[in-house]
Design an enzyme around this catalytic site. Structure first.
Site, PDB file in Angstrom:
ATOM      1  N   LEU A   6      22.025  55.300  60.093  1.00 46.71           N
ATOM      2  CA  LEU A   6      21.450  54.961  58.790  1.00 46.71           C
ATOM      3  C   LEU A   6      21.796  53.504  58.510  1.00 46.71           C
ATOM      4  O   LEU A   6      22.977  53.135  58.477  1.00 46.71           O
ATOM      5  CB  LEU A   6      22.032  55.874  57.709  1.00 46.71           C
ATOM      6  CG  LEU A   6      21.840  55.462  56.242  1.00 46.71           C
ATOM      7  CD1 LEU A   6      20.382  55.316  55.884  1.00 46.71           C
ATOM      8  CD2 LEU A   6      22.534  56.453  55.319  1.00 46.71           C
ATOM      9  N   ILE A   7      20.772  52.685  58.328  1.00 47.93           N
ATOM     10  CA  ILE A   7      20.973  51.261  58.056  1.00 47.93           C
ATOM     11  C   ILE A   7      20.360  50.919  56.708  1.00 47.93           C
ATOM     12  O   ILE A   7      19.200  51.231  56.440  1.00 47.93           O
ATOM     13  CB  ILE A   7      20.321  50.382  59.143  1.00 47.93           C
ATOM     14  CG1 ILE A   7      20.763  50.820  60.543  1.00 47.93           C
ATOM     15  CG2 ILE A   7      20.662  48.912  58.915  1.00 47.93           C
ATOM     16  CD1 ILE A   7      20.062  50.072  61.673  1.00 47.93           C
ATOM     17  N   GLY A   9      19.134  48.097  53.752  1.00 45.67           N
ATOM     18  CA  GLY A   9      18.637  46.729  53.644  1.00 45.67           C
ATOM     19  C   GLY A   9      17.920  46.238  54.883  1.00 45.67           C
ATOM     20  O   GLY A   9      18.238  45.186  55.437  1.00 45.67           O
ATOM     21  N   SER A  11      14.566  45.456  55.272  1.00 45.35           N
ATOM     22  CA  SER A  11      13.266  44.790  55.110  1.00 45.35           C
ATOM     23  C   SER A  11      13.239  43.419  55.784  1.00 45.35           C
ATOM     24  O   SER A  11      12.187  42.971  56.244  1.00 45.35           O
ATOM     25  CB  SER A  11      12.909  44.650  53.626  1.00 45.35           C
ATOM     26  OG  SER A  11      13.883  43.876  52.945  1.00 45.35           O
ATOM     27  N   GLY A  13      15.959  40.077  57.811  1.00 49.23           N
ATOM     28  CA  GLY A  13      17.255  39.610  58.267  1.00 49.23           C
ATOM     29  C   GLY A  13      18.003  40.523  59.216  1.00 49.23           C
ATOM     30  O   GLY A  13      17.429  41.124  60.127  1.00 49.23           O
ATOM     31  N   GLY A  15      19.453  43.407  58.777  1.00 47.79           N
ATOM     32  CA  GLY A  15      19.068  44.818  58.727  1.00 47.79           C
ATOM     33  C   GLY A  15      17.801  45.097  59.520  1.00 47.79           C
ATOM     34  O   GLY A  15      17.713  46.079  60.261  1.00 47.79           O
ATOM     35  N   SER A 138      31.366  39.290  55.385  1.00 50.36           N
ATOM     36  CA  SER A 138      31.090  37.863  55.442  1.00 50.36           C
ATOM     37  C   SER A 138      32.402  37.137  55.671  1.00 50.36           C
ATOM     38  O   SER A 138      33.480  37.681  55.391  1.00 50.36           O
ATOM     39  CB  SER A 138      30.488  37.412  54.106  1.00 50.36           C
ATOM     40  OG  SER A 138      30.464  35.994  53.986  1.00 50.36           O
ATOM     41  N   TYR A 151      30.529  36.311  44.480  1.00 49.86           N
ATOM     42  CA  TYR A 151      30.090  36.909  45.742  1.00 49.86           C
ATOM     43  C   TYR A 151      31.296  37.200  46.634  1.00 49.86           C
ATOM     44  O   TYR A 151      31.425  38.296  47.195  1.00 49.86           O
ATOM     45  CB  TYR A 151      29.119  35.959  46.436  1.00 49.86           C
ATOM     46  CG  TYR A 151      28.746  36.362  47.839  1.00 49.86           C
ATOM     47  CD1 TYR A 151      27.806  37.361  48.069  1.00 49.86           C
ATOM     48  CD2 TYR A 151      29.336  35.742  48.946  1.00 49.86           C
ATOM     49  CE1 TYR A 151      27.451  37.741  49.364  1.00 49.86           C
ATOM     50  CE2 TYR A 151      28.986  36.111  50.239  1.00 49.86           C
ATOM     51  CZ  TYR A 151      28.057  37.107  50.440  1.00 49.86           C
ATOM     52  OH  TYR A 151      27.723  37.480  51.716  1.00 49.86           O
TER      53      TYR A 151
END
Length: 286
Positions: A6-7, A9, A11, A13, A15, A138, A151
Site C-alpha cells: 500500500l503506497i 500519495g 499521483s 513524484g 509515490g 526527509s 515542515y
C-alpha cells in the site's frame, strides 16, 4: 505468492515512481491518492505496461478514508505486507507569519497521516506476525532548516514515531520499520511547496524578508550550480524504497544520496542506520 504493498500519495513524484517500480519487481501494488482525478498518468502507465496496480482513493488526513482503503485491501488479499507512507507536502514560511490553519495542515499531512495509516495496518501485520512500514521522511527530519521549521518539526515527529515503534514491534511481531530520508527531489513536491507557501505573492514580510531573500538566493544557487549532486529524481528515491522493501534486514534509517548523507553527517555519524540507538533503547527499557 506476491507481496502486496500500500503506497500513499502516488499521483506524482516518489509515490508515482514507487508504484511503477514495485509492480515491475513482482509486487501487487495498491496505489492511493487523495484525488483519483489525478490518476490519469499512472493509469496510462498501468495499461501500457500491464502493471499489477490497483488504484484506490485515500486521504491521509481523514481516518475514514484510510480505513476504507485498508479494508478494501484486506478483503481482497487477507493481508498487507508493506505500507509505504509517502504522502506529504512541503511548506516554507516563518512560524510567526503562519496561520493556525497552515500549521495544522502541515502537521496533519506530514505527521498525523503517517501515524493514522500506520495505526490502520498494524493490527493486521501484528496478527500475521510479519510486515514492513516504510516512511518517506526527509533530511529535514534530522536537520532543521530556515523557514522550514514547521515542515521539519512534522518530519522530526515522524522520525521519533518510527524510532519508538521500531524498539518493540520489530522483535515482538516481525514488523520492520524504516525511515527513508531524501535530500532535494526534482518533482512536483517542490512546486507544491512553493505554491502552498505563497500568500498574496509574499513568502515573508517585514524584518524576515531580507533573511528569506538570502535563503531563496541560496536555493537558486544550489539548483543551478549543484543540481546533479543535490537534487534526485523521484525514480532514484523510489529505487531506494524498493531496495529497503526487498532487504531482509532493512535499516531504521537510510539517506538516499551522498549529498543527503553529508548534509546529515553531524547527526548520524555515530549511528548512521539507527541500529545502535534502537538496540540501546531495547536494552534500557525492555
Amino acid at each position: 505468492m506476491k507481496r502486496n504493498v500500500l503506497i500513499t500519495g502516488t499521483s506524482t513524484g516518489v509515490g508515482f515512481e514507487s508504484a511503477i517500480l514495485f509492480a515491475q519487481n513482482g509486487f501487487k501494488v495498491y496505489a492511493t491518492m487523495r484525488n483519483l482525478k489525478k490518476a490519469a498518468p499512472l493509469q496510462k502507465k498501468i495499461e501500457e505496461d500491464n502493471l499489477d496496480i490497483e488504484l484506490l482513493p485515500l486521504d491521509v488526513t481523514k481516518m475514514e478514508s484510510i480505513e476504507a482503503a485498508v479494508q478494501t485491501i484486506i478483503k481482497k488479499e487477507g493481508k498487507i505486507d508493506v505500507l509505504v507512507n509517502n504522502a506529504g507536502a512541503g511548506f516554507a514560511k516563518t512560524t510567526e507569519q503562519s496561520t493556525e490553519e497552515e500549521i495544522r495542515w502541515v502537521t496533519e499531512v506530514n505527521y498525523h497521516g503517517v501515524v493514522f495509516c500506520t495505526q490502520a495496518v498494524l493490527p493486521y501485520m501484528r496478527k500475521q506476525k510479519s510486515g514492513q512500514i516504510i516512511s518517506i521522511t526527509s533530511v529535514g527530519g534530522l536537520v532543521g532548516q530556515p523557514f522550514n521549521e514547521l515542515y521539519c518539526g512534522a518530519k522530526f515527529a515522524v522520525e521519533g514515531f518510527m524510532e519508538g515503534l521500531a524498539t518493540y514491534v520489530s522483535d515482538a511481531f516481525n514488523i520492520k520499520i524504516t525511515c527513508v530520508e531524501p535530500g532535494g527531489i526534482a518533482t512536483e513536491f517542490m512546486t507544491s511547496a512553493i505554491e502552498k507557501t505563497a500568500v498574496e505573492g509574499q513568502f515573508a514580510t517585514g524584518e524576515y524578508l531580507p533573511i528569506f531573500e538570502r535563503y531563496m538566493a541560496g536555493n537558486q544557487k544550489r539548483a543551478t550550480e549543484s543540481k546533479e549532486s543535490v537534487y534526485q529524481t523521484g525514480k532514484e528515491v523510489a529505487e531506494v524504497v524498493l531496495n529497503v522493501a526487498e532487504n531482509e534486514n532493512p535499516p531504521l534509517r537510510i539517506r538516499t544520496s551522498k549529498w543527503a548523507e553529508d548534509f546529515c553527517n553531524l547527526k548520524t555519524e555515530a549511528d548512521p542506520d539507527g541500529t545502535k540507538i534502537v538496540n540501546q533503547i531495547k536494552d534500557s527499557f525492555l
